[in-house]
Design a protein around this motif. Structure first.
Motif, PDB file in Angstrom:
ATOM      1  N   TRP A 203       0.813  -1.224   0.000  1.00 52.26           N
ATOM      2  CA  TRP A 203       0.000   0.000   0.000  1.00 52.26           C
ATOM      3  C   TRP A 203       0.839   1.263   0.000  1.00 52.26           C
ATOM      4  N   GLN A 204       2.151   1.123   0.230  1.00 58.61           N
ATOM      5  CA  GLN A 204       3.037   2.304   0.136  1.00 58.61           C
ATOM      6  C   GLN A 204       3.220   2.735  -1.319  1.00 58.61           C
ATOM      7  N   CYS A 205       3.027   1.810  -2.244  1.00 55.24           N
ATOM      8  CA  CYS A 205       3.298   2.108  -3.661  1.00 55.24           C
ATOM      9  C   CYS A 205       2.247   3.066  -4.214  1.00 55.24           C
ATOM     10  N   THR A 206       2.717   4.130  -4.854  1.00 53.44           N
ATOM     11  CA  THR A 206       1.785   5.099  -5.439  1.00 53.44           C
ATOM     12  C   THR A 206       1.703   4.923  -6.953  1.00 53.44           C
ATOM     13  N   PHE A 207       2.184   3.816  -7.446  1.00 53.33           N
ATOM     14  CA  PHE A 207       2.135   3.438  -8.859  1.00 53.33           C
ATOM     15  C   PHE A 207       2.786   4.473  -9.775  1.00 53.33           C
ATOM     16  N   VAL A 208       4.019   4.806  -9.441  1.00 52.64           N
ATOM     17  CA  VAL A 208       4.807   5.675 -10.317  1.00 52.64           C
ATOM     18  C   VAL A 208       5.212   4.885 -11.575  1.00 52.64           C
ATOM     19  N   GLY A 209       5.518   3.600 -11.396  1.00 55.87           N
ATOM     20  CA  GLY A 209       5.805   2.719 -12.538  1.00 55.87           C
ATOM     21  C   GLY A 209       7.235   2.748 -13.039  1.00 55.87           C
ATOM     22  N   GLU A 210       8.100   3.558 -12.404  1.00 59.19           N
ATOM     23  CA  GLU A 210       9.497   3.634 -12.858  1.00 59.19           C
ATOM     24  C   GLU A 210      10.216   2.301 -12.692  1.00 59.19           C
ATOM     25  N   CYS A 211       9.822   1.523 -11.683  1.00 55.42           N
ATOM     26  CA  CYS A 211      10.484   0.231 -11.431  1.00 55.42           C
ATOM     27  C   CYS A 211      10.404  -0.650 -12.669  1.00 55.42           C
ATOM     28  N   THR A 212       9.226  -0.698 -13.269  1.00 56.67           N
ATOM     29  CA  THR A 212       9.046  -1.539 -14.454  1.00 56.67           C
ATOM     30  C   THR A 212       9.835  -0.986 -15.629  1.00 56.67           C
ATOM     31  N   LYS A 213       9.877   0.347 -15.745  1.00 53.66           N
ATOM     32  CA  LYS A 213      10.590   0.949 -16.886  1.00 53.66           C
ATOM     33  C   LYS A 213      12.079   0.625 -16.865  1.00 53.66           C
ATOM     34  N   ALA A 222       5.837  -3.287 -11.050  1.00 51.18           N
ATOM     35  CA  ALA A 222       4.649  -2.429 -10.848  1.00 51.18           C
ATOM     36  C   ALA A 222       3.375  -3.240 -11.071  1.00 51.18           C
ATOM     37  N   GLY A 223       3.393  -4.110 -12.075  1.00 52.17           N
ATOM     38  CA  GLY A 223       2.232  -4.975 -12.328  1.00 52.17           C
ATOM     39  C   GLY A 223       2.004  -5.928 -11.171  1.00 52.17           C
ATOM     40  N   ALA A 224       3.101  -6.476 -10.619  1.00 52.78           N
ATOM     41  CA  ALA A 224       2.975  -7.403  -9.481  1.00 52.78           C
ATOM     42  C   ALA A 224       2.312  -6.703  -8.301  1.00 52.78           C
ATOM     43  N   ILE A 225       2.702  -5.454  -8.067  1.00 53.48           N
ATOM     44  CA  ILE A 225       2.144  -4.710  -6.927  1.00 53.48           C
ATOM     45  C   ILE A 225       0.645  -4.500  -7.121  1.00 53.48           C
TER      46      ILE A 225
END
Ligand code: SF4
Ligand code: FES
Length: 247
Positions: A203-213, A222-225
């Motif tokens: 729930w800390q993740c704000t879905f920035v999505g940089e991890c996947t990039k 990001a998809g896993a989260i």
């Protein structure tokens, strides 16, 4: 075509300085060289005191992650030719404590990884005479992309949430928890879901999505989260609707 290129490398030698400094090194330019080749040239030919980690030189061990011109990269898979005419800035992986030069402290990540039990959990093993645990190709497809993670932690260096809140369990750990939860042989999903539902979990993740990039292995943390958020929300709703013990 240039014959040399400059690497501006962050140095930090705790026994002789309190703050990091930058040292420029001019290395031969070769279109087939990756950043790691240039660092090894520096180490072997120019300055044996430079410290950095690497092992496989083929994008498998995950140990050569650094910041290259401000982006998290595997230095064994990043070509000098992408940064012509230079200089190329090489810094230690962002958001990790620096031990020396380009070497960072990884134990926080290792402890977080252990927390989600990244191995197959079963209440009992079936007897050997019953044979292997077979899986269909469709069952394999469910977890295989997450199993490609090489623990390089580039996704942590890309994650602004981890940068602000280092207690966040982080993208790769969540992706690896997903890898085991999606495995038809595993029975540990509830244990991992409980850990990931804690304050420093998904729930800390704000879905920035940089991890996947930035992931060099197309793992899609990001998809896993997001998948965990859906399954854990469903589980919570079910726990409200169903009588105790019937979940
Ligand atoms: S998810 Fe990708 S970026 Fe993150 S540690 Fe695994 S391989 Fe590296
Ligand atoms: S040296 Fe192993 S991933 Fe780069």
């Amino acid at each position: 075509m240039p014959t040399t290129i400059t690497l501006a490398v962050t140095r930090y030698r705790p026994e002789q300085e309190t703050e990091p400094t930058v040292q420029n090194y001019e290395v031969p330019y070769d279109k087939d060289w990756v950043i790691l080749d240039a660092l090894n040239y520096i180490k072997n030919e120019l300055d044996g005191t430079l410290s950095f980690r690497w092992s496989c030189r083929m994008g498998v061990c995950g140990s050569c992650g650094m910041m290259v011109n401000g982006e998290p990269k595997l230095t064994c898979a990043t070509f000098l030719s992408e940064y012509l005419p230079g200089p190329i800035r090489v810094e230690p992986a962002r958001y990790f404590p620096v031990l020396r030069d380009l070497v960072v402290e990884m134990s926080d990540f290792m402890q977080k990884l252990k927390k989600v039990k990244p191995w197959i959990i079963r209440s009992a093993e079936k007897p050997l005479e019953e044979g292997e645990y077979l899986q269909t190709p469709a069952e394999l497809d469910l977890y295989k992309p997450f199993s490609m993670c090489i623990n390089c932690t580039l996704c942590y260096s890309a994650c602004p949430v981890y940068g602000l809140e280092p207690t966040f369990i982080g993208p790769a750990v969540i992706a690896l928890a997903r890898r085991y939860n999606q495995d038809s042989r595993d029975e540990g999903a509830e244990e991992r879901d409980d850990i990931l539902s804690e304050e420093d979990g998904i729930w800390q993740c704000t879905f920035v999505g940089e991890c996947t990039k930035v992931c060099p292995k197309d793992v899609d943390p990001a998809g896993a989260i997001q998948q965990f958020k859906v399954t854990n929300t469903n589980r919570w709703f079910k726990s409200l609707l169903l009588p105790k013990g019937a979940k």
